[in-house]
Scaffold this active site. Structure first.
Site, PDB file in Angstrom:
ATOM      1  N   LYS A  22     -19.056 -33.933  -5.918  1.00 46.13           N
ATOM      2  CA  LYS A  22     -18.690 -33.252  -7.160  1.00 46.13           C
ATOM      3  C   LYS A  22     -17.249 -33.559  -7.540  1.00 46.13           C
ATOM      4  O   LYS A  22     -16.943 -33.968  -8.675  1.00 46.13           O
ATOM      5  CB  LYS A  22     -18.888 -31.745  -7.011  1.00 46.13           C
ATOM      6  CG  LYS A  22     -18.692 -30.961  -8.313  1.00 46.13           C
ATOM      7  CD  LYS A  22     -18.633 -29.473  -8.070  1.00 46.13           C
ATOM      8  CE  LYS A  22     -19.865 -28.949  -7.398  1.00 46.13           C
ATOM      9  NZ  LYS A  22     -21.046 -28.934  -8.270  1.00 46.13           N
ATOM     10  N   ARG A  91     -16.091 -24.117  -6.545  1.00 46.74           N
ATOM     11  CA  ARG A  91     -17.421 -24.659  -6.284  1.00 46.74           C
ATOM     12  C   ARG A  91     -17.421 -25.550  -5.042  1.00 46.74           C
ATOM     13  O   ARG A  91     -16.436 -26.228  -4.770  1.00 46.74           O
ATOM     14  CB  ARG A  91     -17.914 -25.493  -7.476  1.00 46.74           C
ATOM     15  CG  ARG A  91     -18.039 -24.739  -8.779  1.00 46.74           C
ATOM     16  CD  ARG A  91     -18.385 -25.699  -9.910  1.00 46.74           C
ATOM     17  NE  ARG A  91     -18.436 -25.062 -11.199  1.00 46.74           N
ATOM     18  CZ  ARG A  91     -19.545 -24.589 -11.775  1.00 46.74           C
ATOM     19  NH1 ARG A  91     -20.695 -24.697 -11.130  1.00 46.74           N
ATOM     20  NH2 ARG A  91     -19.508 -24.019 -12.959  1.00 46.74           N
ATOM     21  N   GLY A 100     -27.701 -26.228  -4.651  1.00 52.86           N
ATOM     22  CA  GLY A 100     -28.003 -24.827  -4.412  1.00 52.86           C
ATOM     23  C   GLY A 100     -27.857 -24.366  -2.983  1.00 52.86           C
ATOM     24  O   GLY A 100     -28.102 -23.191  -2.684  1.00 52.86           O
ATOM     25  N   MET A 102     -25.018 -24.385  -1.046  1.00 55.05           N
ATOM     26  CA  MET A 102     -23.737 -23.758  -0.710  1.00 55.05           C
ATOM     27  C   MET A 102     -23.260 -22.912  -1.884  1.00 55.05           C
ATOM     28  O   MET A 102     -23.984 -22.719  -2.860  1.00 55.05           O
ATOM     29  CB  MET A 102     -22.730 -24.823  -0.292  1.00 55.05           C
ATOM     30  CG  MET A 102     -23.095 -25.487   1.020  1.00 55.05           C
ATOM     31  SD  MET A 102     -21.924 -26.759   1.515  1.00 55.05           S
ATOM     32  CE  MET A 102     -22.213 -28.011   0.268  1.00 55.05           C
ATOM     33  N   ARG A 335     -23.499 -36.782 -11.475  1.00 58.77           N
ATOM     34  CA  ARG A 335     -23.870 -37.421 -10.204  1.00 58.77           C
ATOM     35  C   ARG A 335     -25.056 -38.329 -10.476  1.00 58.77           C
ATOM     36  O   ARG A 335     -25.740 -38.195 -11.501  1.00 58.77           O
ATOM     37  CB  ARG A 335     -24.230 -36.370  -9.152  1.00 58.77           C
ATOM     38  CG  ARG A 335     -25.401 -35.490  -9.536  1.00 58.77           C
ATOM     39  CD  ARG A 335     -25.568 -34.330  -8.590  1.00 58.77           C
ATOM     40  NE  ARG A 335     -26.555 -33.370  -9.083  1.00 58.77           N
ATOM     41  CZ  ARG A 335     -26.636 -32.109  -8.687  1.00 58.77           C
ATOM     42  NH1 ARG A 335     -25.769 -31.638  -7.804  1.00 58.77           N
ATOM     43  NH2 ARG A 335     -27.552 -31.306  -9.169  1.00 58.77           N
ATOM     44  N   HIS A 451     -54.929 -39.846  18.064  1.00 59.31           N
ATOM     45  CA  HIS A 451     -55.967 -40.834  17.753  1.00 59.31           C
ATOM     46  C   HIS A 451     -56.374 -40.746  16.290  1.00 59.31           C
ATOM     47  O   HIS A 451     -56.466 -41.761  15.580  1.00 59.31           O
ATOM     48  CB  HIS A 451     -57.192 -40.606  18.662  1.00 59.31           C
ATOM     49  CG  HIS A 451     -58.352 -41.493  18.334  1.00 59.31           C
ATOM     50  ND1 HIS A 451     -59.339 -41.124  17.444  1.00 59.31           N
ATOM     51  CD2 HIS A 451     -58.675 -42.735  18.761  1.00 59.31           C
ATOM     52  CE1 HIS A 451     -60.219 -42.100  17.341  1.00 59.31           C
ATOM     53  NE2 HIS A 451     -59.845 -43.089  18.136  1.00 59.31           N
ATOM     54  N   SER A 778     -44.223 -57.707  22.440  1.00 58.59           N
ATOM     55  CA  SER A 778     -44.535 -56.812  21.336  1.00 58.59           C
ATOM     56  C   SER A 778     -44.281 -55.395  21.828  1.00 58.59           C
ATOM     57  O   SER A 778     -44.877 -54.966  22.820  1.00 58.59           O
ATOM     58  CB  SER A 778     -45.993 -56.965  20.896  1.00 58.59           C
ATOM     59  OG  SER A 778     -46.268 -56.112  19.811  1.00 58.59           O
ATOM     60  N   CYS A 846     -45.430 -53.321  17.459  1.00 58.32           N
ATOM     61  CA  CYS A 846     -46.754 -53.007  16.930  1.00 58.32           C
ATOM     62  C   CYS A 846     -47.068 -51.527  17.024  1.00 58.32           C
ATOM     63  O   CYS A 846     -48.188 -51.111  16.731  1.00 58.32           O
ATOM     64  CB  CYS A 846     -47.836 -53.822  17.645  1.00 58.32           C
ATOM     65  SG  CYS A 846     -47.924 -53.513  19.425  1.00 58.32           S
ATOM     66  N   TYR A 866     -40.650 -59.771  13.917  1.00 63.36           N
ATOM     67  CA  TYR A 866     -41.635 -59.202  13.002  1.00 63.36           C
ATOM     68  C   TYR A 866     -41.878 -57.734  13.326  1.00 63.36           C
ATOM     69  O   TYR A 866     -41.554 -57.250  14.418  1.00 63.36           O
ATOM     70  CB  TYR A 866     -42.960 -59.974  13.065  1.00 63.36           C
ATOM     71  CG  TYR A 866     -43.715 -59.849  14.373  1.00 63.36           C
ATOM     72  CD1 TYR A 866     -44.598 -58.799  14.600  1.00 63.36           C
ATOM     73  CD2 TYR A 866     -43.563 -60.797  15.393  1.00 63.36           C
ATOM     74  CE1 TYR A 866     -45.288 -58.681  15.795  1.00 63.36           C
ATOM     75  CE2 TYR A 866     -44.246 -60.696  16.581  1.00 63.36           C
ATOM     76  CZ  TYR A 866     -45.118 -59.639  16.780  1.00 63.36           C
ATOM     77  OH  TYR A 866     -45.801 -59.514  17.963  1.00 63.36           O
TER      78      TYR A 866
END
Length: 895
Positions: A22, A91, A100, A102, A335, A451, A778, A846, A866
């Site tokens: 701010k 503020r 909102g 603080m 902002r 699962h 992997s 993976c 990858y």
């Protein structure tokens, strides 16, 4: 000496860490020459010092006094003077927006004397008392700790007594009475009086804003948004301007583009005769910003011009707060505005077209999470009612269907054209056919890596796990909610996998145009076109390859359409289900080598056909096939159900089924207290003769088949759960032997690289030795997380993760976002030591983290080659891999 206070003229947006978002943006607007009421900022450094010691940092008070004196000199008025008082606001303003969360205190400087002076100089007695009651209410709540409901109750009673529909219908005498009532409330609740000293009001308000950094709501918000706790908040002290001076005054909020759609134009709300807090608090209904053009066209035109200036300066959507004081426009805050996923992609593309930002900058402003939200269908939220239950949102999207309680029923109903939701206490591999048939999966137990969750995500099925609000009774074919509602099989329910809610009945769905684009290339609207541009640019700049976890030719083909560059994990265990389960039983129950070999040989053509189909779908791209991983008992009937069935038969005087007796004997023989750390993975291959050979032969023969058909198969063999190099050496010898046999038998050379999953801490810590036998690593980060933390992933999420998140033990589930400090360090060690031993070692991941946006950035940083994830997360991973490459260029982190 440390400087704790900065005037607006001394700052800018580059000082956001010190001045808060701010304050830094107010300073930036001041430098741009926009009409900003003068003020100064107390820094985040001052806040951190105060929170550490519970005392004002030395010198801060004197600096505040000097800047206040300068403000008074410029205004020609003193803070709270009796005649024509200077009034100020205090503020909060953290580096990252926490709307909102603080505190704010307005109208500081008013007291019993100065309110009379304000009434006289403004010519508006009601305005003066309205401002005073706001100060007493805010100060009493924020600084003195009075329950805000007490102030609201007093206001409500007064409005009822005056038959006033809102506060605008209260006159000056009403508000003066309310001020006295508020002051009496403060005295009764705190045994202290509201302070009449303006200097005391200012000092205590600043400290109260500091303290609000550690309020429960602020801490909870930071945990949800992954904002560090040690940043602190700045405090902005600013001259008050008043939107509550009458019909020619007001306050509002504006956006330079529609934050919901991204469409250009001025959007927002305006509230005449009100201060800014009234707009966001909803005490009165605001009017659309377009109405301001009719009420005050001059102010509207100025606001529009200032909005265009800010958007071009910030090169982004801006969120603006403003006040009009008797026809004069003042800019109170700006902002970079929050926006929907649709708006994010649309705005990024439009700003590139307007020449304001580059394609790289546009890519940095969208996210994989946003793309995921575009991909999945969603419910029409205007049509939802009360929820039946809430669980863990395990696989996003929205689906409607009749509740069914076993796999066979799901398949039967789906074959008849009915949409179903498979409801289980938890799922097992045997439920796969039902999961394929169902629109969604709902379980009473499990977490995001259970699962049900992993398989559902891989198939793009909606899934909610761990819904503890329901009790599933599969035998009675019903589930019961916490309030006692019973839902029988066939009852239609709606499942929202994005937020974890379950609704009764059929909630209307909103389809996803983005998914249609990924499936067919159809660009049906501007948002889809914008998302497509972002994906194309991500593909152009990323270093990480993106592969898919896929177990069927259909999944492999879908993954390729979604842009996968191969398969990083093909699980063989799913090929042992369905019609093949009887052959698996025969193999497990075999008493002789001959019987076992016969059962394995019968499985060979099925697996060969599966592998050939997958290799065809991924022709020319790598396909990493993991040898059988789970314990064999998972392919047999449930131990308890078998025992109960046999006991019931005996109790009824019947003769037990010999096959079921044999099955129960096998289940008991293989029973383990902790099977996930027992006989599974490479251990199975080393102790069950022929198990590795049959799988490798199926792979090799599929390679031969595809080669003879003119394809370019690139199969890779991955050995799971290796903890010691000797295990991998023995398994590799078996793999190499079978590959050579098939090559000799067919005359077709078969070369399949052999590697391993790194999913145990010991494997990571001995990676240098394991790399001597592995051509690729992997990382199975699901099990690596489980074994590093000592968590049972099917139990802990529902059991205590919510408490751990609330208490800040971690900011996100380590099964959802990689734990960089612990698990991530093991990954880093394994990559470095593995490549030291074998420089050409290929490394990938993976586990489920391969599709998590935040984790992808880590994998880029440590130099993996990858990531692999479920097909439906491939586009998300592509986008984030591109964003990670841009971050890597900025920080110098890339392989």
């Amino acid at each position: 000496m440390v400087r704790y206070v900065y005037d607006f003229q001394d700052g800018g947006r580059d000082l956001a860490a010190l001045l808060g978002g701010k304050g830094a943006n107010l300073a930036e607007m001041t430098r741009l020459g926009l009409p900003v009421p003068p003020g100064f900022i107390v820094t985040t450094e001052a806040c951190r010092s105060f929170l550490a010691t519970d005392e004002e940092p030395e010198g801060m008070s004197a600096e505040v006094s000097r800047h206040l004196s300068a403000m008074e000199t410029t205004a020609g008025r003193l803070l709270g003077q009796a005649g024509d008082p200077l009034l100020i606001s205090v503020r909060s303003g953290a580096r990252f927006s926490m709307p909102g969360m603080m505190e704010t205190v307005l109208d500081i400087g008013l007291n019993d004397a100065s309110v009379l002076g304000l009434a006289k100089v403004s010519g508006n007695e009601r305005f003066a008392w309205d401002s005073y009651r706001r100060l007493v209410q805010m100060y009493g709540t924020t600084v003195m700790g009075v329950d805000p409901a007490l102030f609201d109750e007093a206001m409500t009673l007064l409005k009822e007594a005056r038959e006033a529909p809102d506060d605008l219908h209260l006159d000056a005498s009403d508000l003066a009475w309310l001020v006295e009532m508020y002051k009496r409330l403060i005295r009764d609740e705190t045994d202290r009086d509201f302070p009449q000293s303006p200097a005391q009001q200012l000092e205590q308000a600043i400290l109260a804003v500091f303290r609000s950094w550690n309020s429960e709501r602020a801490r909870l918000y930071r945990r949800r948004e992954h904002i560090p706790d040690d940043l602190g908040t700045a405090v902005t002290v600013q001259r008050m301007v008043f939107g509550n001076l009458g019909p020619d005054s007001g306050s509002g909020v504006a956006f330079t583009r529609d934050p919901a759609t991204g469409r250009p134009g001025l959007y927002g709300d305006y509230l005449p005769n009100a201060q800014g807090e009234d707009v966001v608090s909803g005490v009165r209904d605001a009017v659309p910003l377009a109405e301001l053009e009719r009420l005050d066209s001059r102010s509207y035109r100025r606001l529009r011009d200032h909005a265009q200036t800010l958007e071009r300066h910030y090169q982004d959507l801006c969120d603006i707060e403003f006040t009009i004081e008797r026809g004069t426009l003042w800019m109170l805050q700006t902002r970079v505005g929050k926006r929907t996923a649709e708006a994010a992609f649309a705005i990024a593309a439009e700003l590139v077209d307007e020449g304001l930002i580059t394609a790289d900058e546009a890519l940095a402003r969208v996210s994989g999470d946003g793309l995921a939200r575009l991909m999945f269908p969603r419910f029409d939220t205007t049509a939802t009612g009360d929820t039946l239950a809430h669980g863990i949102p395990a696989s996003p999207g929205a689906a409607v269907g009749a509740a069914v309680f076993d796999s066979a029923e799901a398949v039967r109903r789906a074959a008849a054209g009915e949409q179903v939701v498979l409801v289980r206490e938890e799922t097992t591999p045997d439920d796969l056919p039902g999961m394929v048939a169902a629109q969604a999966v709902l379980t009473g137990r499990g977490g995001k890596t259970s699962h049900a969750a992993v398989v559902a995500r891989g198939m793009g099925k909606v899934c909610v796990c761990g819904a503890q609000d329901i009790t599933v009774n599969a035998e009675a074919r019903r589930f019961t909610t916490r309030d006692g509602t019973i839902l029988e099989e066939g009852t239609v329910i709606s499942v929202d996998g994005s937020i974890g809610d379950v609704y009764p009945g059929a909630v209307p769905l909103v389809s996803s145009a983005t998914m249609r684009y990924l499936e067919s290339g159809e660009q049906s609207d501007s948002v889809v076109a914008a998302a497509a541009r972002s994906l194309e640019h991500a593909d152009a700049v990323r270093r990480l390859e993106v592969r898919a976890n896929a177990d069927t030719p259909e999944d492999a083909a879908r993954a390729r359409r979604f842009g996968a560059q191969g398969i990083g994990l093909c699980r063989t265990e799913h090929m042992f289900l369905g019609e093949r389960s009887k052959l698996v039983e025969e193999m497990i129950l075999a008493r002789t080598d001959t019987a076992r070999e016969r059962a394995l040989a019968a499985l060979l053509p099925f697996q060969r056909r599966d592998f050939a189909g997958i290799l065809q779908a991924m022709d020319g791209l790598p396909v990493t096939i993991r040898l059988l991983d789970p314990p064999l008992h998972e392919f047999l009937p449930d131990r308890t159900n078998l025992a109960v069935r046999l006991a019931a038969t005996e109790a009824a005087g019947g003769r037990p089924d010999a096959h079921e007796v044999e099955l129960l004997d096998a289940v008991n023989r293989m029973h383990e207290e902790n099977p996930m750390l027992g006989l599974r993975g490479v251990r199975l291959g080393l102790v069950v003769p022929g198990l590795v050979a049959i799988q490798v032969r199926a792979i090799a023969e599929a390679v031969v088949e595809r080669t003879r058909a003119g394809g370019v198969p690139r199969a890779e063999v991955m050995v799971p759960l290796v903890g010691a190099v000797e295990e991998l050496r023995l398994a590799r010898e078996e793999v190499t032997r079978v590959l050579a046999e098939v090559s000799q038998e067919t005359g077709v050379p078969v070369h399949c690289p052999v590697g391993t999953m790194i999913e145990l801490p010991r494997a990571a810590l001995t990676a240098g030795r394991i790399a001597e036998e592995a051509e690729f690593f992997s990382f199975g980060t699901n099990d690596l997380t489980q074994t590093t933390w000592g968590f049972s992933r099917d139990d802990v999420e529902a059991a205590f993760f919510s408490a751990y998140l609330d208490k800040g033990v971690f900011t996100a589930s380590p099964f959802e976002t990689l734990d960089n400090e612990g698990v991530g360090r093991l990954v880093r060690i394994a990559v470095e030591e593995g490549r030291a031993a074998r420089p050409d070692l290929q490394t990938g991941v993976c586990g489920e983290h391969g599709g998590d946006p935040e984790s992808i950035h880590f994998f880029h940083t440590v130099g993996l080659d990858y990531v692999s994830c479920s097909p439906f997360r491939v586009p998300v991973a592509r986008l984030e891999a591109g964003r990670a490459a841009l971050s890597g260029l900025e920080t110098g982190n890339s392989r």
